[in-house]
Write an enzyme that holds these catalytic residues in place. Sequence first.
Site, PDB file in Angstrom:
ATOM      1  N   GLY A   1       1.290  -1.328  -0.312  1.00 26.08           N
ATOM      2  CA  GLY A   1       0.288  -0.476  -0.307  1.00 26.08           C
ATOM      3  C   GLY A   1       1.165   1.434   0.023  1.00 26.08           C
ATOM      4  CE  LYS A   2       5.087   1.414  -4.278  1.00 26.06           C
ATOM      5  NZ  LYS A   2       4.660  -0.055  -3.741  1.00 26.06           N
ATOM      6  CG  PHE A   3      -0.330   1.525   3.738  1.00 30.85           C
ATOM      7  CD1 PHE A   3      -1.790   2.011   3.393  1.00 30.85           C
ATOM      8  CD2 PHE A   3      -0.313   0.434   4.338  1.00 30.85           C
ATOM      9  CE1 PHE A   3      -2.480   1.124   2.387  1.00 30.85           C
ATOM     10  CE2 PHE A   3      -0.856  -0.519   3.556  1.00 30.85           C
ATOM     11  CZ  PHE A   3      -1.815   0.011   3.648  1.00 30.85           C
TER      12      PHE A   3
END
Lengths: 251, 251
Positions: free
Chosen positions: A80-82
């Site tokens: 998600g590359k949060f």
Amino acid sequence: MNKLLNRVAQANTLLCVGLDPTGSDEDVTRRLPQVIAETAPYAAAFKPNLAFFLSRGNGTQLLRQVVAAVPEGIPVILDGKFGDIANTAMHYAQFAYDVVGADAVTVNPYMGADAVLPFSRPGKFIFALAKTSNQSAVQDAVLQSGESVSDFTAKMLADLDAAHHSIGLVAGATDVAALGRLRQLCPNQWFLVPGIGAQGGDLTAVLAAGLFADGTGLLINASRSIWQAEDAGAAARELMNEINEHRPVTA
Amino acid sequence: MNKLLNRVAQANTLLCVGLDPTGSDEDVTRRLPQVIAETAPYAAAFKPNLAFFLSRGNGTQLLRQVVAAVPEGIPVILDGKFGDIANTAMHYAQFAYDVVGADAVTVNPYMGADAVLPFSRPGKFIFALAKTSNQSAVQDAVLQSGESVSDFTAKMLADLDAAHHSIGLVAGATDVAALGRLRQLCPNQWFLVPGIGAQGGDLTAVLAAGLFADGTGLLINASRSIWQAEDAGAAARELMNEINEHRPVTA
């Protein structure tokens, strides 16, 4: 982390099967469980990319189906590359771990340690972006100390891992010199490596630059080259074998 | 962008109402449309934060309800801090604009221009993180040129905006000196400003450092202080008035 180590040891594989499903809803619903079943014997982990699920409208439900379809014992990394902090990041962690049921996440460390540590939880694992597989003015900018922003970030991640454990790096395959530097800065941390296959990274050079002495420490991701293969299982097996030819395998 | 400019001019407000819904599902389902209706007269924009929706399990559906509840003419900024590139970023854009129906997004520029430009689309707007409201080792690191990573990022965003338009910055209220520097580097770009209210930023100083000469150019966000207020409408009106006291208002 133990789940990943166990899986790598038992199945003798460093292959991460990326799931970036494209195509009609009908196509994806049919093909997702099929690709998972065919590639599972060769997978150290599966990595669904959040964007490709959200864009379909029923993303959360489809992600849950992915986690349910992955055989017991194979970790799922929600890519998600949060990139948010504190309380907000806690909500992303809740989404990834509790709603979706993932074992690990990817995070974007631009906002610093505050963006990484909320994802730390017993039994869970974090891969934080250090050097991605694209050219990026921000990551490649050079600091007063002479090091790049990605090297600086890697040092921060090494410190965070020393204190909190279970923090790995995302290190693109397309810049082997950078990956080698990251390995020097972070000698004990796992790297998730995108950029092999469709993006053209050099597998042999990446393995030489990044493997631990025991032949582990890297998760080599392939997404499009597996999803688009006519025989996804064969594509995964071939890549796994190619990786294993260049590393000491114990079994 | 025109939608935002029209709204700011018509309603004489720079207030961005952040929607970070917490509480039981029942509570949120009841309170979301209520808070939107009560605060709409004072809102230049609404900003739902993706994390707080995803963590509930039915995030996409709830986000669509938010967009449907926002009166015509008020832009919705989906605060996803999206941080991926190329084709993957395109899928996030599809999610934000087509699935959810948002007018604008927030993005994380750690991966460079590749992480920003896929969100560029006619009629849509991008706010890219430059300096966030927390202390961050990465953003605050100093480059060889003597400038901080956040200033370097701001320059990149100024160049991108000059070529592609409709690219603003996220600039936290908690470091007014940094916000003032960003305004010098990006004299013509809108800033979305978190950190007022619960996080303690100084409103008067922020407005003095960041407003355009015409008294616009900043969107001042408040989330918790409105959501948690007994009377959300009154809280929004008071903050709008407080902002307007410190800027030239034309109506």
